[in-house]
Enzyme design. Structure first.
Site, short mmCIF file in Angstrom:
data_model
loop_
_atom_site.label_atom_id
_atom_site.label_comp_id
_atom_site.label_asym_id
_atom_site.label_seq_id
_atom_site.Cartn_x
_atom_site.Cartn_y
_atom_site.Cartn_z
CD GLU A 40 -1.97 1.31 3.09
OE1 GLU A 40 -2.14 2.42 3.63
OE2 GLU A 40 -2.18 0.23 3.67
CB THR A 69 -3.80 8.09 3.68
OG1 THR A 69 -2.73 7.35 4.27
CG2 THR A 69 -4.22 9.18 4.67
CE LYS A 128 -5.25 1.70 8.48
NZ LYS A 128 -4.89 2.82 7.59
#
Length: 210
Positions: A40, A69, A128
């Site tokens: 990521e 993000t 997450k």
């Protein structure tokens, strides 16, 4: 891509966030060379979209590549255009829904039971659990598995090698690891040291799967 299946198979997501785009790209490519299959690139890093675009060109179409993000609808659209295959968010918002509309599976940030229920209702690929270390570590994950025994939790936030072992033992689908794995490589630090850390984390994950 089937993000849930990929997380269950590989069990490790490397989180790359750097102040040097060239170093961040080298970090992504080095992690891939060391067999870290899920990477990521956080949009909070410098020129992260360019890093994703360049990594996608280097990888070709077959290797998973995520954008992290992802906060807004515009973030999701930009990540999709850059070539990301999946989106990672720190919470629930427009970034989640827009990414899904664009066909990107989402690893959505949650912490509380209410957020878990909301995220699952949105149909996200995985949860997450962030920031785990500050919330109580593997013990908190284990407690959540009481009311949510089949939830696809991916703990993130301050997870080192011991934390990786503990979280996987507590029932995490996978773990997301940033600085304990990446170190300063994305800012121009040693790639040799990065390779060593990648091998250690992979060994931990492989041991947990036995």
């Amino acid at each position: 891509m089937d993000l849930t299946a990929a997380l269950a198979t590989h069990r490790l997501v490397a989180i790359v966030r750097g102040a040097d785009p060239d170093a961040a790209l080298r970090t992504v490519l080095t992690l891939a060379e060391e067999g870290v299959e899920l990477i990521e690139v956080s949009l909070s890093g410098k020129d992260a979209l360019t890093v994703i675009t360049r990594a996608r060109a280097a990888f070709g179409p077959g290797r998973p590549l995520g954008a992290g993000t992802v906060l807004t609808a515009e973030d999701a659209r930009a990540a999709h255009a850059a070539g990301a295959d999946f989106a990672v968010t720190p919470g629930l918002g427009e970034g989640v829904t827009t990414a899904q509309e664009l066909g990107l599976p989402v690893l959505a940030g949650v912490l509380t039971p209410t957020e878990i229920i909301t995220a699952r209702a949105l149909g996200v690929a995985a949860l997450k659990l962030f920031p785990l270390a500050q919330a109580g570590g593997a013990a908190y994950l284990a407690a959540l598995r009481g009311p949510f025994p089949d939830a696809p939790f991916v703990p993130v936030g301050g997870i080192d090698e011991n934390g990786t072992r503990a979280c996987l033992a507590a029932g995490a689908l996978a773990v997301g690891v940033g600085s304990p794995l990446v170190g300063d490589a994305a800012d121009g630090g040693s790639l040799s040291a990065l390779r060593d850390r990648a091998r250690r984390f992979r060994a931990v994950v492989e041991e947990a799967g036995r």
